[in-house]
Design a protein around this motif. Structure first.
Motif, PDB file in Angstrom:
ATOM      1  N   PRO A 149      19.323   1.135  -4.961  1.00  0.00           N
ATOM      2  CA  PRO A 149      19.648   1.822  -3.713  1.00  0.00           C
ATOM      3  C   PRO A 149      18.418   2.186  -2.891  1.00  0.00           C
ATOM      4  CG  PRO A 149      20.909   2.738  -5.532  1.00  0.00           C
ATOM      5  CD  PRO A 149      19.903   1.821  -6.138  1.00  0.00           C
ATOM      6  N   ILE A 150      18.559   2.070  -1.563  1.00  0.00           N
ATOM      7  CA  ILE A 150      17.572   2.579  -0.614  1.00  0.00           C
ATOM      8  C   ILE A 150      17.926   4.035  -0.336  1.00  0.00           C
ATOM      9  CG2 ILE A 150      16.680   2.417   1.741  1.00  0.00           C
ATOM     10  CD1 ILE A 150      15.760   0.132   0.039  1.00  0.00           C
ATOM     11  N   ASN A 151      16.922   4.902  -0.395  1.00  0.00           N
ATOM     12  CA  ASN A 151      17.162   6.324  -0.211  1.00  0.00           C
ATOM     13  C   ASN A 151      16.590   6.883   1.083  1.00  0.00           C
ATOM     14  OD1 ASN A 151      18.389   6.498  -2.798  1.00  0.00           O
ATOM     15  ND2 ASN A 151      16.346   6.549  -3.728  1.00  0.00           N
ATOM     16  N   SER A 152      15.540   6.265   1.640  1.00  0.00           N
ATOM     17  CA  SER A 152      14.895   6.830   2.827  1.00  0.00           C
ATOM     18  C   SER A 152      14.119   5.725   3.539  1.00  0.00           C
ATOM     19  CB  SER A 152      13.957   7.977   2.437  1.00  0.00           C
ATOM     20  OG  SER A 152      13.393   8.585   3.588  1.00  0.00           O
ATOM     21  N   ILE A 153      14.060   5.798   4.885  1.00  0.00           N
ATOM     22  CA  ILE A 153      13.309   4.844   5.703  1.00  0.00           C
ATOM     23  C   ILE A 153      12.477   5.631   6.705  1.00  0.00           C
ATOM     24  CG2 ILE A 153      13.452   2.865   7.285  1.00  0.00           C
ATOM     25  CD1 ILE A 153      16.250   2.315   6.203  1.00  0.00           C
ATOM     26  N   ASN A 162       4.943  -1.038  11.087  1.00  0.00           N
ATOM     27  CA  ASN A 162       4.823  -0.597   9.698  1.00  0.00           C
ATOM     28  C   ASN A 162       6.081   0.181   9.309  1.00  0.00           C
ATOM     29  OD1 ASN A 162       2.292  -1.713   9.531  1.00  0.00           O
ATOM     30  ND2 ASN A 162       1.198   0.205   9.918  1.00  0.00           N
ATOM     31  N   ILE A 163       6.845  -0.414   8.378  1.00  0.00           N
ATOM     32  CA  ILE A 163       8.114   0.153   7.937  1.00  0.00           C
ATOM     33  C   ILE A 163       7.977   0.550   6.478  1.00  0.00           C
ATOM     34  CG2 ILE A 163      10.605  -0.195   7.836  1.00  0.00           C
ATOM     35  CD1 ILE A 163       9.412  -0.534  10.623  1.00  0.00           C
ATOM     36  N   TYR A 164       8.290   1.821   6.151  1.00  0.00           N
ATOM     37  CA  TYR A 164       8.221   2.318   4.784  1.00  0.00           C
ATOM     38  C   TYR A 164       9.637   2.614   4.293  1.00  0.00           C
ATOM     39  CZ  TYR A 164       3.342   3.091   6.126  1.00  0.00           C
ATOM     40  OH  TYR A 164       2.057   2.926   6.579  1.00  0.00           O
ATOM     41  N   VAL A 165       9.942   2.210   3.065  1.00  0.00           N
ATOM     42  CA  VAL A 165      11.240   2.502   2.482  1.00  0.00           C
ATOM     43  C   VAL A 165      11.034   3.090   1.097  1.00  0.00           C
ATOM     44  CG1 VAL A 165      12.380   0.666   3.768  1.00  0.00           C
ATOM     45  CG2 VAL A 165      11.541   0.201   1.482  1.00  0.00           C
ATOM     46  N   ALA A 166      11.925   4.006   0.736  1.00  0.00           N
ATOM     47  CA  ALA A 166      11.915   4.599  -0.605  1.00  0.00           C
ATOM     48  C   ALA A 166      13.212   4.219  -1.294  1.00  0.00           C
ATOM     49  CB  ALA A 166      11.788   6.115  -0.521  1.00  0.00           C
ATOM     50  N   ASP A 168      15.035   3.644  -5.608  1.00  0.00           N
ATOM     51  CA  ASP A 168      15.092   4.263  -6.928  1.00  0.00           C
ATOM     52  C   ASP A 168      13.921   3.894  -7.825  1.00  0.00           C
ATOM     53  OD1 ASP A 168      17.362   5.537  -6.216  1.00  0.00           O
ATOM     54  OD2 ASP A 168      18.665   4.640  -7.722  1.00  0.00           O
ATOM     55  N   VAL A 169      13.036   3.007  -7.375  1.00  0.00           N
ATOM     56  CA  VAL A 169      11.902   2.631  -8.225  1.00  0.00           C
ATOM     57  C   VAL A 169      10.566   2.824  -7.533  1.00  0.00           C
ATOM     58  CG1 VAL A 169      13.261   1.007  -9.580  1.00  0.00           C
ATOM     59  CG2 VAL A 169      12.046   0.208  -7.544  1.00  0.00           C
ATOM     60  N   GLY A 170      10.517   3.325  -6.270  1.00  0.00           N
ATOM     61  CA  GLY A 170       9.229   3.543  -5.639  1.00  0.00           C
ATOM     62  C   GLY A 170       9.301   3.488  -4.135  1.00  0.00           C
ATOM     63  N   VAL A 171       8.083   3.282  -3.523  1.00  0.00           N
ATOM     64  CA  VAL A 171       7.943   3.215  -2.077  1.00  0.00           C
ATOM     65  C   VAL A 171       7.344   1.850  -1.739  1.00  0.00           C
ATOM     66  CG1 VAL A 171       6.908   4.249  -0.026  1.00  0.00           C
ATOM     67  CG2 VAL A 171       7.604   5.704  -1.940  1.00  0.00           C
ATOM     68  N   PHE A 172       7.932   1.182  -0.699  1.00  0.00           N
ATOM     69  CA  PHE A 172       7.501  -0.152  -0.315  1.00  0.00           C
ATOM     70  C   PHE A 172       7.242  -0.171   1.179  1.00  0.00           C
ATOM     71  CE2 PHE A 172       9.919  -0.470  -4.149  1.00  0.00           C
ATOM     72  CZ  PHE A 172       9.276  -1.433  -4.911  1.00  0.00           C
ATOM     73  N   VAL A 173       6.399  -1.136   1.610  1.00  0.00           N
ATOM     74  CA  VAL A 173       5.994  -1.202   2.996  1.00  0.00           C
ATOM     75  C   VAL A 173       6.005  -2.648   3.460  1.00  0.00           C
ATOM     76  CG1 VAL A 173       3.542  -1.307   2.395  1.00  0.00           C
ATOM     77  CG2 VAL A 173       4.211  -0.571   4.701  1.00  0.00           C
ATOM     78  N   ALA A 174       6.408  -2.844   4.767  1.00  0.00           N
ATOM     79  CA  ALA A 174       6.280  -4.127   5.457  1.00  0.00           C
ATOM     80  C   ALA A 174       5.566  -3.848   6.763  1.00  0.00           C
ATOM     81  CB  ALA A 174       7.646  -4.753   5.714  1.00  0.00           C
ATOM     82  N   SER A 175       4.640  -4.739   7.131  1.00  0.00           N
ATOM     83  CA  SER A 175       3.807  -4.476   8.301  1.00  0.00           C
ATOM     84  C   SER A 175       4.142  -5.377   9.473  1.00  0.00           C
ATOM     85  CB  SER A 175       2.326  -4.649   7.928  1.00  0.00           C
ATOM     86  OG  SER A 175       2.099  -5.948   7.410  1.00  0.00           O
ATOM     87  N   ASP A 176       5.265  -6.093   9.431  1.00  0.00           N
ATOM     88  CA  ASP A 176       5.630  -6.985  10.534  1.00  0.00           C
ATOM     89  C   ASP A 176       6.908  -6.537  11.220  1.00  0.00           C
ATOM     90  OD1 ASP A 176       7.422  -7.494   8.558  1.00  0.00           O
ATOM     91  OD2 ASP A 176       7.084  -9.658   8.457  1.00  0.00           O
TER      92      ASP A 176
END
Length: 919
Positions: A149-153, A162-166, A168-176
């Protein structure tokens, strides 16, 4: 907080609320903002929990809401008094079945139409969508994110790509900014093994990401996107006019200090793409060349990809080729004879938008012995819009051409681009022919026909022959192979099973080497027919001696023989005669039946008309005789009703009494139609076997429910006239009212119940309104059907032929009964005086005995007074003397009046009387 208006707070509970960001007391200042219990543009009631809400930082009017059931809503006028909400559909949603719950929403800081949607769910494969058009369409940008599940954007307001998502396993980022097949990078290391439930971005020029975990506290890390690269393809759209190659620039961009080597490839078109160079360093570019010579006309996609082995990016552009195409129907080959004769076929042309050019046509490298020509020889396309056209190709073959199928290439060229198509050709060197149709006389089983095999170009070989016939026919050939000019006989059997006006087909096929030729014919029956110009039995009036009947002859196939006529089976004294005993096909003739004048009405005779010719005989069964007639009246629709205004149409049929018989040459007329006054019967100016008369005057009719109308009709045939009369009992719709219990006796304040019946006569169905008259003072009446009171209008409906009901008369206690006539009212005065004297005497004298006597006198006086008033007794119905009351009798009339009253007519009323006694 509302990013566009920090003084406002958005609160998500079971719905969205909006209130001021101030120190208002708890519970004040809030107003509902989101969709309430139902909206016109939502599939169902919005009653589940709001799980995510996001307001556009650049617009106070745009708000997105996500719900626990996966519903996604958006408003573009949030500041209105009543915002309008629209339901948005993610690709996984179908109708009113949205996907998994929505847990996170984020809106681009500068573009309110760019929104990111994060979904809950495990094992669903898709967890984050992006829309750039306000939710009309969505792109799945889940890419390589874990299937959790995605919990936060969060979107970086300084760098919105720059898009950050949180999750159930961590925080991820995409820069495009998020793309299809996105490659996400894990942000930093060292987070505990716990779900990250929410992330937030701090302000300033060097922001940090704060992560709130499930049970492991909050963590912080600099918001630095990982090194990556982007690629682009320019120009975005390119149009080719004369060249067959297009060039594009593939440019790469290094992000966040990326330094790597990229390999380039082309995914569309599948072939014809070259790069110079094929490998580039991040930040450099390459030239892409696309060979468009064989691309279809119109718009094609050009897609390239760049990869460093770990991350792959794609970019696309469009290539519009102002091209043309030519084509030929491959299922319809051109059949040519090897004799030089030219046969034409059509080649189609399609030009795409923007194309202009002059096309010339040719046949490069035709097969030996085959040549072609074109009409026209060229075609000029000067209008740069999509067009369709074509040209004719003429194909001919000489004796040098190989027999059988071959292919001819046809080309069209404008000097720069050449396109070709294949024209299938079949070279024929012989032909097969059979006569069409093939006939046999009716009843004959076998038919024969000659099969002709002919050469078309000096062909002298042997041709194998076969045949195939449709059931019920079978066929054979003799011989089964032949050279051109050899006689061949086709024999068909089963012809006698075809019957009249039926046919079946037969096909003869000849083959030699690779050549095949066929010929088809229909097998039919030759016959003749007798066609009467009438239907059914024929009759004359009693006293008519002869009857003439008209016929014509027909034929099928090649039947031409004359036909001889005769009769068989007529019983004397009847006989038949013909206008001509022999007729040719297509001629008419008259059959006269004589000797009918002495036959009684109702006598019918059956016989056969016999026709013979060409070895075929046919018999036509017939019936002739003598028939009287009868008058048969019938209403068009329902019978008239009492009180009806206007005329009721009725059809008067004059019919032969012999069922189904016709009377040739008879003249039918209705001579009389009269009705009792005030009814009228109107005849039209002309009458016949079917005459419509108009009956009127029912608005004034007071007679019985069946009115007698006198009818007279006559039939004239061959100088004989017969007249008949009849009395027609015309049913008139009506109703009646009757009391089945006509008396009742009640006390004052009691209820008299009278059983009554309303009866429909001849189908009366209109409602009637019931009422009472003659009631005691203050009394009322009501009507009941099966214990249920009628409506306020007291309307009674005819649910069947008769309707039982009750009329209930309610009296009042004040409806007292008057005293009997002749009572001595002066005794009241005497009694009163006697009572007064006794009272005076009792007052003046105190002696006990005298007081007792006065009391007795007073009692006698009161008793006399009561007797005089009729008091002292019960409520019985007293008679005359003795001081008792007298019963009062009322004659009550119950009336029913029709409610559907035509204009100009009075209601139809029927009544019944009942007797009510009050005592």
């Amino acid at each position: 907080l509302d990013p566009a208006d920090p003084t406002q707070v958005l609160l998500g509970t079971d719905r969205v609320w909006e209130g001021p960001a101030d120190t208002s007391p708890p519970g004040t200042g809030w107003a509902p903002l989101g969709p309430q219990d139902s909206t016109s543009n939502y599939c169902g009631p919005v009653t589940n929990t709001v799980t995510a809400v996001a307001a556009a930082p650049s617009s106070a009017d745009v708000i997105y809401e996500g719900f626990a059931d996966g519903t996604l809503m958006m408003t573009a006028n949030a500041t209105a008094a009543q915002p309008t909400w629209t339901q948005l559909y993610l690709p996984a949603a179908t109708g009113c079945n949205p996907p998994t719950p929505i847990a996170a929403l984020a809106v681009n800081p500068t573009d309110p139409k760019t929104v990111y949607v994060g979904l809950q769910g495990l094992g669903t494969g898709t967890h984050i969508y992006k829309s750039t058009d306000g939710g009309s369409t969505f792109t799945d940008i889940t890419g390589n994110l874990p299937d959790v599940p995605i919990n936060s954007i969060v979107i970086d307001p300084n760098t919105p790509t720059n898009i950050y998502v949180a999750d159930d396993v961590g925080v991820f980022v995409a820069s495009d900014g998020g793309q299809a097949n996105e490659v996400w990078s894990r942000l930093g290391t060292g987070l505990p093994a716990a779900a990250v439930l929410q992330i937030a971005l701090t302000g300033g020029s060097a922001p940090s990401i704060v992560a709130a975990t499930h049970g492991r506290g909050a963590w912080v890390i600099p918001a630095q996107a990982p090194p990556t690269f982007l690629i682009s393809l320019a120009p975005a759209t390119q149009t080719l006019t004369t060249s067959s190659a297009a060039t594009y620039t593939v440019a790469s961009t290094a992000e966040n200090g990326y330094a790597g080597t990229l390999s380039l490839s082309c995914t569309a078109p599948a072939a014809g793409c070259t790069f110079s160079p094929a490998t580039i360093a991040a930040g450099s570019s390459s030239t892409l060349t696309v060979d468009a010579s064989e691309l279809p006309g119109g718009t094609s996609a050009v897609t390239v990809q760049a990869t460093d082995g770990a991350v792959t990016r794609t970019a696309s552009a469009q290539l519009v080729t102002n091209n043309f195409e030519i084509g030929f129907d491959q299922s319809n080959p051109i059949d040519v004879h090897a004799n030089g004769q030219q046969v034409f076929g059509s080649v189609g042309i399609i030009t795409w938008s923007g194309y202009t050019g002059n096309l010339t046509f040719s046949c490069p490298s035709p097969p030996p012995g085959i040549s072609c020509a074109f009409s026209p020889t060229s075609e000029d396309f000067v209008n740069p819009v999509a067009q369709t056209g074509g040209f004719a190709v003429g194909v001919s073959a000489s004796a040098a051409a190989a027999a059988g199928p071959s292919s001819l290439a046809v080309a069209a060229s404008d000097g720069a681009i050449t396109h070709t198509t294949t024209v299938p050709v079949v070279v024929e060197e012989f032909s097969v022919a059979i006569p069409n149709p093939i006939y046999a006389l009716a009843g004959v089983n076998t038919a024969t026909a000659a099969v002709t095999v002919s050469t078309l170009s000096g062909f002298a070989g042997s041709v194998a022959l076969s045949c195939q016939a449709e059931p019920p026919l079978s066929c054979s050939l003799s011989p089964t192979s032949a050279a051109p000019g050899t006689p061949v006989t086709l024999t068909l059997t089963g012809m006698n099973q075809l019957g009249d006006n039926l046919s079946s087909s037969v096909t003869v096929t000849g083959t030699s080497g690779g050549m095949s030729q066929s010929a088809m014919a229909n097998a039919e029956v030759s016959d003749f027919s007798l066609n009467p110009q009438f239907n059914g039995p024929q009759a004359v009036l009693p006293g008519v001696s002869s009857l003439q009947l008209e016929f014509f002859t027909g034929w099928s196939g090649v039947f031409t023989a004359p036909v001889s006529l005769s009769c068989s089976g007529l019983a004397p004294p009847a006989s038949c005669a013909f206008s001509s005993s022999t007729v040719a096909l297509g001629q008419s003739f008259t059959l006269t039946i004589n000797g009918l004048g002495s036959l009684a009405a109702g006598t019918m005779d059956s016989f056969n008309l016999v026709a013979s010719g060409g070895g075929i005989q046919h018999q036509l069964a017939m019936s002739v005789g003598v028939s009287d007639f009868a008058i048969a009246p019938q209403f068009q629709g329902v019978p008239p009703a009492v009180g009806q205004v206007g005329a009721a149409p009725a059809t008067i049929q004059i019919q032969p009494t012999v069922g189904g018989a016709s009377m040739p040459g008879a003249v039918f007329s209705l001579t009389q139609c009269s009705a009792p006054a005030p009814l009228t019967c109107t005849l039209p100016a002309t009458t016949g076997a079917s005459t419509i008369v108009q009956l009127g005057g029912f608005a004034q009719w007071t007679g019985p429910d069946d009115a007698t109308v006198a009818l007279a009709a006559s039939v004239a045939q061959s100088g004989v006239t017969v007249t008949h009369t009849m009395n027609w009992a015309v049913p008139i719709e009506d109703f009646s009212l009757a009391a089945t219990g006509s008396t009742a006796t009640v006390k004052p304040g009691g209820t008299g119940v009278f059983a009554m019946t309303a009866t429909s006569i001849h189908g009366w169905s209109d409602p009637v309104q019931l009422s009472c008259s003659g009631l005691p003072s203050g009394a009322v009446c009501a009507f009941y059907v099966n214990g249920a009171a009628l409506s306020g209008q007291q309307d009674l409906n005819f649910a069947g032929p008769s309707v039982p009901f009750t009329a209930d008369v309610f009296t009042t206690s004040s409806s007292t009964v008057p005293p009997p006539p002749g009572q001595p009212w002066p005794w009241l005065l005497a009694a009163f005086l006697l009572a007064a004297a006794a009272a005076t005497l009792a007052t003046r004298r105190a002696h006990r005995r005298l007081r007792w006597a006065a009391a007795c006198l007073g009692a006698l006086a009161i008793s006399a007074s009561l007797a005089a008033c009729g008091g002292g007794g019960g409520g019985g119905a007293g008679g005359g003397g003795g001081g008792t009351s007298q019963a009062k009798t009322y004659q009550i009339k119950v009336t029913a009046a029709s409610t559907n009253v035509p204009q100009g007519a009075a209601p139809v009323t029927r009544s019944a009387e009942v007797t009510l006694t009050v005592q």
